[in-house]
Design a protein around this motif. Structure first.
Motif, PDB file in Angstrom:
ATOM      1  N   VAL A  88       0.852  -1.203   0.000  1.00 55.87           N
ATOM      2  CA  VAL A  88       0.000   0.000   0.000  1.00 55.87           C
ATOM      3  C   VAL A  88       0.886   1.252   0.000  1.00 55.87           C
ATOM      4  N   ILE A  89       0.751   2.026  -1.071  1.00 54.81           N
ATOM      5  CA  ILE A  89       1.549   3.253  -1.234  1.00 54.81           C
ATOM      6  C   ILE A  89       0.581   4.438  -1.205  1.00 54.81           C
ATOM      7  N   ALA A  90       0.881   5.441  -0.398  1.00 51.36           N
ATOM      8  CA  ALA A  90      -0.014   6.605  -0.316  1.00 51.36           C
ATOM      9  C   ALA A  90       0.657   7.822  -0.953  1.00 51.36           C
ATOM     10  N   ASP A  91      -0.116   8.560  -1.734  1.00 51.09           N
ATOM     11  CA  ASP A  91       0.398   9.788  -2.352  1.00 51.09           C
ATOM     12  C   ASP A  91       0.541  10.886  -1.310  1.00 51.09           C
ATOM     13  N   MET A  92       1.624  11.633  -1.393  1.00 49.22           N
ATOM     14  CA  MET A  92       1.770  12.855  -0.595  1.00 49.22           C
ATOM     15  C   MET A  92       1.065  13.958  -1.380  1.00 49.22           C
ATOM     16  N   PRO A  93      -0.019  14.547  -0.835  1.00 43.93           N
ATOM     17  CA  PRO A  93      -0.778  15.537  -1.610  1.00 43.93           C
ATOM     18  C   PRO A  93      -0.055  16.871  -1.720  1.00 43.93           C
ATOM     19  N   PHE A  94      -0.538  17.706  -2.638  1.00 46.19           N
ATOM     20  CA  PHE A  94       0.025  19.039  -2.845  1.00 46.19           C
ATOM     21  C   PHE A  94       0.001  19.817  -1.520  1.00 46.19           C
ATOM     22  N   GLY A  95       1.122  20.427  -1.189  1.00 47.77           N
ATOM     23  CA  GLY A  95       1.206  21.233   0.034  1.00 47.77           C
ATOM     24  C   GLY A  95       1.708  20.455   1.241  1.00 47.77           C
ATOM     25  N   SER A  96       1.884  19.136   1.085  1.00 49.80           N
ATOM     26  CA  SER A  96       2.259  18.345   2.267  1.00 49.80           C
ATOM     27  C   SER A  96       3.772  18.282   2.472  1.00 49.80           C
ATOM     28  N   TRP A  97       4.553  18.714   1.475  1.00 48.17           N
ATOM     29  CA  TRP A  97       6.012  18.756   1.673  1.00 48.17           C
ATOM     30  C   TRP A  97       6.658  19.997   1.078  1.00 48.17           C
ATOM     31  N   GLN A  98       5.894  20.767   0.255  1.00 46.29           N
ATOM     32  CA  GLN A  98       6.491  21.934  -0.398  1.00 46.29           C
ATOM     33  C   GLN A  98       6.891  23.000   0.615  1.00 46.29           C
ATOM     34  N   THR A  99       6.202  23.041   1.766  1.00 48.89           N
ATOM     35  CA  THR A  99       6.431  24.112   2.740  1.00 48.89           C
ATOM     36  C   THR A  99       7.755  23.947   3.486  1.00 48.89           C
ATOM     37  N   SER A 100       8.140  22.701   3.802  1.00 51.07           N
ATOM     38  CA  SER A 100       9.446  22.465   4.434  1.00 51.07           C
ATOM     39  C   SER A 100       9.742  20.971   4.450  1.00 51.07           C
ATOM     40  N   VAL A 101      11.019  20.645   4.589  1.00 48.71           N
ATOM     41  CA  VAL A 101      11.425  19.239   4.670  1.00 48.71           C
ATOM     42  C   VAL A 101      10.763  18.599   5.890  1.00 48.71           C
ATOM     43  N   GLU A 102      10.710  19.365   7.006  1.00 46.21           N
ATOM     44  CA  GLU A 102      10.125  18.831   8.248  1.00 46.21           C
ATOM     45  C   GLU A 102       8.652  18.484   8.032  1.00 46.21           C
TER      46      GLU A 102
END
Ligand code: KIV
Length: 301
Positions: A88-102
């Motif tokens: 089971v692979i889940a997509d990281m949606p838009f905005g979930s990592w663009q703001t920072s690596v953390e």
């Protein structure tokens, strides 16, 4: 035993990677809910992607951009609870990592800890995204990359167009795929790029390529469930319809409506008959209750 047998043990990112070495085509479909994930797993697919395509297929949005982490966690949790074989692979949606690596690491952890995902998928190959991929892998979460047409960048690239069609952009896609592998992704989705570019990337990378609209030479293929089963109104060129579920649902509901209107549904066998005298006894009880209430009111006056 074939890795795609439904009797085989739970798929892992490592097992999926090994399928490339064994030249076994990798089968990936999307699912966003419990019943369809159960059916996909029973059909023996190797991996289920809880894609942010759920924004279009399930939520009726125009793009994937409004899909939230909460949408993804809920869908991933429904899917992971239904699956015993597929990865089971889940997509990281838009905005979930663009703001920072953390933020990226925190949100990937949510998809695993709350959603039950075994891996996440991250679109793109710019320097920030590559750092996120590596940091998420460092946190113990396998990452699938995604290059070529990356739908979350639709506003930047100006539409859903095939990528890599001229030498400069083909070079960029080839570079992106190599960088995603270097960042330690365990596989890479190649979306909407010319067949020969995908074939070159597939031979160049050690990790498996999973194509969609990228020709038949990739190590595996991913398809959107709603396209495959006939629930999509506008079919993309790269998809094939294997069933007409929309037609079946419409036919079934029209038949139900006919039966209800003709009072053929429900039948006596579907209903619970009362024991003899039950309604009369219930009405006697009701009368007695009202009488008692009236007496209490009279006493209080
Ligand atoms: O969201 C999705 O369904 C995807 C596939 C098209 C690869 O990213």
């Amino acid at each position: 035993m074939s890795a795609s047998s439904s009797a085989s043990p739970r798929m892992t990112a490592t097992a999926l990677k090994a399928m490339k070495g064994a030249s076994e085509p990798i089968v990936v479909v999307t699912a966003y809910d419990h019943p369809t994930a159960r059916l996909a797993d029973a059909a023996g697919v190797d991996a289920i992607l809880v894609g942010d395509s759920l924004g279009m297929t399930v939520l009726g949005h125009e793009s994937t951009l409004r899909v939230t982490m909460d949408d993804m966690v809920r869908a991933t949790s429904a899917v992971s609870g239904a699956v015993s074989h597929a990865l089971v692979i889940a997509d990281m949606p838009f905005g979930s990592w663009q703001t920072s690596v953390e933020d990226g690491v925190r949100n990937a952890v949510r998809l695993v800890a709350e959603g039950g995902a075994q891996a996440v998928k991250i679109e793109g190959a710019d320097a920030h995204t590559l750092e996120v991929i590596t940091r998420v892998v460092d946190a113990g979460i396998p990452v699938m990359g995604h290059v070529g047409l990356t739908p979350q960048s639709v506003n930047a690239i100006g539409g859903y167009r095939t990528q890599g069609v001229d030498a400069e952009s083909a070079m960029m896609v080839i570079e992106d795929a190599a960088r995603v592998e270097e960042a330690l992704a365990f596989s890479v989705v190649l979306e909407c790029i010319p067949t020969e570019v995908a074939d070159y990337i597939t031979s160049d990378l050690e990790v498996p390529t999973i194509g969609i609209g990228a020709g038949g030479g990739c190590d595996g293929q991913v398809q959107v469930l709603h396209d495959v089963i006939g629930l999509t109104e506008r079919m993309p060129r790269h998809a094939k319809r294997y069933a007409d579920v929309a037609g079946e649902i419409e036919r079934a509901l029209a038949a139900l409506a006919d039966d209800i209107r003709a009072r053929r549904f429900p039948t006596a066998e579907m209903s619970t008959p009362a024991s003899k005298g039950l309604v009369r006894e219930a009405l006697d009880l009701r009368r007695a209750l009202f009488a008692a209430l009236e007496e209490i009111e009279d006493l209080e006056r």
